[in-house]
Design a protein around this motif. Structure first.
Motif, PDB file in Angstrom:
ATOM      1  N   PRO A 329       0.797  -1.228   0.000  1.00 13.75           N
ATOM      2  CA  PRO A 329       0.000   0.000   0.000  1.00 13.75           C
ATOM      3  C   PRO A 329       0.832   1.282   0.000  1.00 13.75           C
ATOM      4  O   PRO A 329       0.654   2.172   0.836  1.00 13.75           O
ATOM      5  N   GLY A 330       1.752   1.380  -0.939  1.00 13.04           N
ATOM      6  CA  GLY A 330       2.527   2.611  -1.077  1.00 13.04           C
ATOM      7  C   GLY A 330       1.693   3.676  -1.767  1.00 13.04           C
ATOM      8  O   GLY A 330       1.018   3.389  -2.762  1.00 13.04           O
ATOM      9  N   PRO A 331       1.708   4.909  -1.283  1.00 15.22           N
ATOM     10  CA  PRO A 331       0.860   5.950  -1.883  1.00 15.22           C
ATOM     11  C   PRO A 331       1.199   6.248  -3.332  1.00 15.22           C
ATOM     12  O   PRO A 331       0.308   6.566  -4.125  1.00 15.22           O
ATOM     13  N   GLY A 332       2.478   6.119  -3.713  1.00 21.59           N
ATOM     14  CA  GLY A 332       2.864   6.419  -5.084  1.00 21.59           C
ATOM     15  C   GLY A 332       2.348   5.397  -6.075  1.00 21.59           C
ATOM     16  O   GLY A 332       1.666   5.736  -7.045  1.00 21.59           O
ATOM     17  N   VAL A 333       2.654   4.130  -5.832  1.00 22.31           N
ATOM     18  CA  VAL A 333       2.234   3.066  -6.749  1.00 22.31           C
ATOM     19  C   VAL A 333       0.712   2.983  -6.827  1.00 22.31           C
ATOM     20  O   VAL A 333       0.136   2.844  -7.917  1.00 22.31           O
ATOM     21  N   VAL A 334       0.045   3.073  -5.690  1.00 16.98           N
ATOM     22  CA  VAL A 334      -1.420   3.001  -5.687  1.00 16.98           C
ATOM     23  C   VAL A 334      -2.013   4.171  -6.468  1.00 16.98           C
ATOM     24  O   VAL A 334      -2.950   3.996  -7.260  1.00 16.98           O
TER      25      VAL A 334
END
Length: 429
Positions: A329-334
């Motif tokens: 749940p990384g903010p960038g990838v998501v």
């Protein structure tokens, strides 16, 4: 006010507040984009902003600066990356606790390091755009004559990742929760901008033509017509989890052995169909070598229908040709996945402390808004149906579009406008 800034104001007035030129008179606008090296998200955000600023303001001097190296914190980022790669994120609370405890004592040294760095390279930034937590007070105090824009790359401010640190920051908040946190911490609303999401590189917004997507799938050695899964755990993926996910996806029949997944249900939902895999190993070179060897085995223990990728700046191509993303749940990838309209299946780890504090809001957002789901069990995580993925996709497409990178660049221009009209602007240029 200097002639340079009068010219800037005149030009902005004719372009509705957006500057198009950068060298005004003898003064070149200097933009310092600050990123950290813990994970890959901070630099990715900085690259996204730089790309769009360069398109709009070709003559500005826009440079990326490694904040971790400047303040002597590279060791901390290296430790963070090693823990990610070793699947030891449950240790992170201890690391963050130590960092928070020692940070006040190191703050003067950080401020002096930032001041010395820009003096040594002979640059006085007109605006400092920060994509990092922890160091924003040091930036403001070291460079008091610059404008300071902080673009949060987390969904919220937290003890683990403190973003809101000085009243002179102008903060771009990607969520309503972050905006409310800033207000509660005493930031005036005139110093805040509520963006429509997290900053994502402009190339994620460009959908390839079907013929190009088909050609890419074939060039990867994959089978057109099958669902394609992008396995992406950031720049420093955990080897053990990645190998387990890829092995199970390679032979979906293995999931029939799971006690909670009866054969009848899987057959009815079509979960035994094979899938293509695009596996991003990032900077984990050992993992890449191991997976490549497994693909080359071509036996029952090997990984099939897989395209193995190391560190790449072309994630947008991989994401566009995929049907869903499996990762953390990384903010960038998501955020990148959601811009591309791709559902996300998130690994929540084996314990309550596995998901880092700054990523818990990401996991909660995905699950509560129906953009995907999370699981502590890898077998359960990769058990999905086409109908399930379609439902998540429909929920994503019904959301308000994320235009944060475009909004952030407008904020930068407007802050330069504000700087030009301030009483201090007479000393600039």
């Amino acid at each position: 006010m200097s002639r340079a800034w009068r010219s800037l104001l005149a030009h902005m007035a004719t372009t509705h507040g957006v500057t198009e030129a950068s060298e005004i008179g003898k003064h070149t606008v200097n933009v310092a984009l600050m990123y950290g090296t813990g994970g890959g998200g901070h630099r990715a955000s900085a690259e996204a902003v730089k790309c769009l600023l360069q398109q709009k303001h070709a003559e500005w001097r826009i440079e990326l600066h490694d904040a971790s190296a400047i303040i002597g914190a590279s060791f901390g980022d290296d430790l963070y990356n090693a823990l990610l790669q070793s699947n030891l994120t449950s240790v992170m609370p201890v690391v963050y606790s130590v960092a928070s405890s020692v940070h006040p004592y190191l703050a003067p040294a950080h401020r002096n390091a930032v001041k010395a760095y820009f003096k040594n390279i002979g640059v006085q930034p007109d605006i400092v755009v920060s994509m990092v937590p922890f160091s924003n007070r040091a930036f403001v105090e070291a460079l008091p004559f610059a404008e300071h824009v902080t673009i949060m790359t987390d969904l919220t401010h937290s003890d683990a990742h403190p973003w809101i640190q000085h009243e002179k920051q102008f903060i771009v908040c990607g969520t309503e929760q972050a905006y409310k946190q800033a207000v509660a911490l005493g930031m005036p609303e005139t110093q805040l901008f509520r963006a429509s999401g997290m900053v994502v590189h402009p190339k994620f917004y460009i959908q390839p033509a079907p013929s190009r997507a088909h050609a890419l799938i074939e060039s990867f050695g994959l089978q057109p017509g099958l669902q394609t899964v992008l396995v992406l755990f950031g720049a420093y993926p955990p080897s053990s989890v990645m190998k387990q996910i890829c092995t199970i996806l390679s032979d979906r029949e293995q999931r029939l052995q799971h006690p909670h997944l009866p054969r009848e249900a899987l057959d009815m939902l079509g979960w035994t169909e094979p899938v293509n895999q695009i596996i991003v190993c990032g900077k984990n070179e050992q993992l890449k070598r191991q997976l490549e060897a497994s693909v080359n085995q071509h036996n029952e223990t090997g990984i099939s229908r897989a395209h193995i990728v190391g560190f790449t700046s072309h994630i947008y191509d991989l994401m566009h040709v995929s049907d869903l993303v499996i990762g953390k749940p990384g903010p960038g990838v998501v955020s990148e996945a959601l811009v591309c309209g791709k559902p996300v299946l998130l690994y929540a780890g084996h314990s309550a402390h596995y998901v880092m504090e700054q990523e818990r809001t990401v996991l909660n957002m995905v699950c509560t808004r129906g953009f995907g789901r999370a699981s502590h069990d890898v077998h359960e995580l990769v058990s999905f149906s086409a109908d399930e993925i379609t439902g998540y996709h429909q929920n994503i497409m019904a959301e308000r579009p994320n235009r944060a990178v475009y909004e952030a660049t407008e904020v930068i221009s407007s802050r330069l406008h504000a700087k030009a009209t301030s009483p201090d602007s007479a000393s600039i240029g």
